[in-house]
Write a protein that holds these residues in place. Structure first.
Motif, short mmCIF file in Angstrom:
data_model
loop_
_atom_site.label_atom_id
_atom_site.label_comp_id
_atom_site.label_asym_id
_atom_site.label_seq_id
_atom_site.Cartn_x
_atom_site.Cartn_y
_atom_site.Cartn_z
N VAL A 100 0.82 -1.21 0.00
CA VAL A 100 0.00 0.00 0.00
C VAL A 100 0.85 1.26 0.00
CG1 VAL A 100 -1.90 -1.15 1.19
CG2 VAL A 100 -0.26 0.13 2.51
N ASP A 101 0.31 2.28 -0.62
CA ASP A 101 0.82 3.64 -0.55
C ASP A 101 -0.43 4.53 -0.55
OD1 ASP A 101 2.18 6.01 -0.57
OD2 ASP A 101 3.17 5.69 -2.50
N ASP A 102 -1.11 4.54 0.60
CA ASP A 102 -2.42 5.18 0.72
C ASP A 102 -2.30 6.62 1.20
OD1 ASP A 102 -3.70 2.81 0.03
OD2 ASP A 102 -3.95 2.16 2.09
N PRO A 103 -3.08 7.53 0.62
CA PRO A 103 -3.07 8.91 1.10
C PRO A 103 -3.75 9.05 2.46
CG PRO A 103 -4.65 8.66 -0.70
CD PRO A 103 -3.96 7.34 -0.53
N LEU A 104 -3.24 9.97 3.26
CA LEU A 104 -3.84 10.36 4.54
C LEU A 104 -4.34 11.78 4.39
CD1 LEU A 104 -0.97 9.11 6.90
CD2 LEU A 104 -3.00 7.86 6.14
N THR A 105 -5.61 12.00 4.73
CA THR A 105 -6.21 13.32 4.53
C THR A 105 -6.81 13.85 5.82
OG1 THR A 105 -8.33 12.38 3.86
CG2 THR A 105 -6.73 12.83 2.10
N VAL A 106 -7.05 15.16 5.83
CA VAL A 106 -7.66 15.82 6.99
C VAL A 106 -9.13 15.43 7.12
CG1 VAL A 106 -8.30 18.08 7.92
CG2 VAL A 106 -6.05 17.75 6.91
N GLY A 107 -9.83 15.32 5.99
CA GLY A 107 -11.25 14.97 6.00
C GLY A 107 -11.49 13.67 5.27
N PRO A 108 -12.72 13.18 5.29
CA PRO A 108 -13.03 11.90 4.66
C PRO A 108 -13.04 11.93 3.12
CG PRO A 108 -15.02 12.83 5.59
CD PRO A 108 -13.88 13.72 6.01
N GLU A 109 -13.10 13.12 2.53
CA GLU A 109 -13.10 13.23 1.08
C GLU A 109 -11.68 13.11 0.57
OE1 GLU A 109 -14.13 15.87 3.02
OE2 GLU A 109 -16.23 15.27 3.11
#
Length: 189
Positions: A83-92
């Protein structure tokens, strides 16, 4: 005479080794222990695991030929994903990206969907830019709320330990794409 030459050679070797050890480049100094103050940091972010589409962030890298559950699940028993998954501030997925999660997960549950995960959450924005936490734990993904162990870190999270509380925000039942909310408590120095 031969015994004297042997003794002289042995003494020469011992003196040379002693001199080399005393004048070598290795240096060590012992200092008194001074405990550092432990800090607690709470992190909140969303993890986007994308298995489908043109640009997946989780890719199947290994799979056994004989599976007990079959191929109906996006993550059947014995599969391994990188995996190389993005981490975001919100769920979008369009919300601000604050880092990424790189690692592996293996589907290890024969009777239920359970993963063993090794993740490195690297932060690329804000106060923790360049720092990371490492998670290694079992993740029973069908449980609504679950907990993973934080086992290490780097940068501002050096010597980290703690836990991550996970809650599935959404799952695409067709392709397995998932958004997971993370609330992480990290103890570090």
């Amino acid at each position: 005479m031969k015994a004297k030459l042997t003794l002289a050679w042995v003494l020469t070797v011992c003196v040379t080794i002693t001199w080399a050890a005393a004048h070598g480049q290795y240096y060590s100094k012992t200092v008194p222990y001074s405990p550092m103050k432990e800090q607690v940091t709470n992190l909140h972010f969303f993890f986007h695991d994308i298995l489908g589409g043109k640009n997946p962030s989780a890719v199947l890298v290994a799979k056994a030929k004989n599976t007990t559950i079959g191929d109906k699940s996006p993550t059947p028993f014995s599969t391994v994903f990188a995996v190389d998954d993005p981490l975001t501030v919100g769920p979008e997925l369009t919300s601000e990206v604050i880092g990424n999660c790189q690692g592996l997960y293996a589907s290890t549950g024969q009777d239920n969907l359970s993963l063993v995960v090794y993740f490195d959450f690297g932060f690329t924005k804000g106060e923790f830019n360049g720092s990371a936490i490492s998670v290694f734990s079992r993740n029973p993904v069908l449980e609504t709320e679950r907990e993973l162990a934080v086992v290490g870190g780097r940068g501002k999270f050096r010597m980290a330990r703690g836990f991550a509380q996970l809650k599935t925000f959404s799952v695409n039942q067709t392709n397995g794409d998932a958004i997971v909310e993370y609330n992480v408590t990290v103890f570090h120095y």
